[in-house]
Scaffold this active site. Structure first.
Site, PDB file in Angstrom:
ATOM      1  N   ASP A  41      45.251  41.426  24.536  1.00 51.21           N
ATOM      2  CA  ASP A  41      45.309  40.318  25.325  1.00 51.21           C
ATOM      3  C   ASP A  41      44.578  39.074  24.732  1.00 51.21           C
ATOM      4  O   ASP A  41      44.786  37.934  24.953  1.00 51.21           O
ATOM      5  CB  ASP A  41      44.899  40.684  26.859  1.00 51.21           C
ATOM      6  N   ASP A 140      25.547  35.536  41.820  1.00 52.65           N
ATOM      7  CA  ASP A 140      25.565  35.772  40.292  1.00 52.65           C
ATOM      8  C   ASP A 140      26.383  34.916  39.477  1.00 52.65           C
ATOM      9  O   ASP A 140      26.406  34.250  38.395  1.00 52.65           O
ATOM     10  CB  ASP A 140      26.182  37.187  39.722  1.00 52.65           C
ATOM     11  N   TYR A 153      39.495  39.020  34.956  1.00 51.21           N
ATOM     12  CA  TYR A 153      38.030  38.915  35.550  1.00 51.21           C
ATOM     13  C   TYR A 153      38.147  38.857  36.790  1.00 51.21           C
ATOM     14  O   TYR A 153      37.205  39.308  37.830  1.00 51.21           O
ATOM     15  CB  TYR A 153      37.379  37.798  34.570  1.00 51.21           C
ATOM     16  N   LEU A 155      40.229  39.865  39.186  1.00 52.31           N
ATOM     17  CA  LEU A 155      40.530  41.244  39.579  1.00 52.31           C
ATOM     18  C   LEU A 155      39.287  42.013  39.719  1.00 52.31           C
ATOM     19  O   LEU A 155      38.844  42.667  40.485  1.00 52.31           O
ATOM     20  CB  LEU A 155      41.405  41.891  38.951  1.00 52.31           C
TER      21      LEU A 155
END
Length: 251
Positions: A41, A140, A153, A155
């Site tokens: 990917d 965060d 990211y 998910l």
């Protein structure tokens, strides 16, 4: 069909490219009708970023690991596969990040993410279309994803998977501390999102558009850029839309 073959630097990808070039020839990317990207990917994203603004169709074949954005690797009948492939068209996100050193612009095909730089949690204010929606998010980090990037990211941060044609952008917190129960939002694709960093000196934050990072940001603006279209090609029995739907039933 004029095909350009690009490959990741891994041995598997480079060997695959050599075999395919020997079989089908190789055109310069600027003259090719289609680009075949060999790798994972990351190679697909790298290829799309490389040709942003030109929008050549890119057909990926998996010579990496996950390969969510890639087709199965087969050397036989490649021109026929390319002729039958279905196009998925997506728009990237445009990020404008303001830091002490100036304003930095970048495009993201998957997501724009803000992340704390130190042990201190980030404090962020979220504004959508000029209206404050969250006065203070302690976390965060936070991200805005494209529908295509909603399986990446986003998910992993427990954000929702969004179909390609939904015209929605997931806004997802990363390890939210306060409000503890806030799980994010689904925004229209026309939304303009602004993140303001609170206590920026004490709680420094970085902003990343795919792999372009800006450190010590103060304010980050994110929106979809409909003036840019990216085209990816997929085998008809395994289209990107089908993969995104299927991913929601993966346990």
């Amino acid at each position: 069909m004029r095909i350009a073959f690009l490959a990741a630097q891994t041995e598997a990808a480079q060997q695959a490219r050599a075999r395919l070039v020997a079989r089908y020839g190789d055109s310069p990317p600027g003259e090719a009708e289609v680009i075949v990207a060999l790798g994972g990917d990351g190679m697909m994203l790298e290829t799309q970023h490389r040709f942003l603004g030109r929008n050549p169709p890119v057909y990926g074949m998996n010579r990496g690991s996950v390969g969510f954005l890639m087709n199965d690797y087969r050397e036989e009948d490649l021109p026929a596969r390319l002729a039958a492939a279905q196009a998925a068209r997506v728009h990237p996100l445009r990020m404008r990040a303001h830091s002490a050193t100036g304003t930095h612009a970048a495009l993201a095909i998957n997501e724009v993410s803000l992340l704390r730089e130190t042990r201190q949690a980030a404090k962020l204010r979220i504004i959508v279309d000029g209206k404050e929606r969250l006065a203070e998010l302690i976390c965060d980090g936070v991200l805005v994803s494209t529908p295509m990037g909603s399986t990446a990211y986003n998910l992993s941060a427990h954000g929702p998977i969004v179909p390609l044609d939904a015209k929605l952008l997931p806004l997802t917190p990363i390890s939210a501390f306060r409000p503890r129960r806030w799980r994010g939002a689904l925004l229209p694709s026309t939304a303009r999102v602004v993140f303001e960093v609170l206590e920026a000196e004490k709680r420094p934050v970085s902003a990343t558009a795919d792999y372009t990072e800006v450190r010590d940001v103060r304010r980050v603006e994110v929106r979809e850029d409909p003036s840019i279209t990216l085209t990816m090609l997929f085998d008809p029995d395994h289209s990107l839309s089908e993969r995104i739907i299927a991913e929601q039933f993966t346990v």
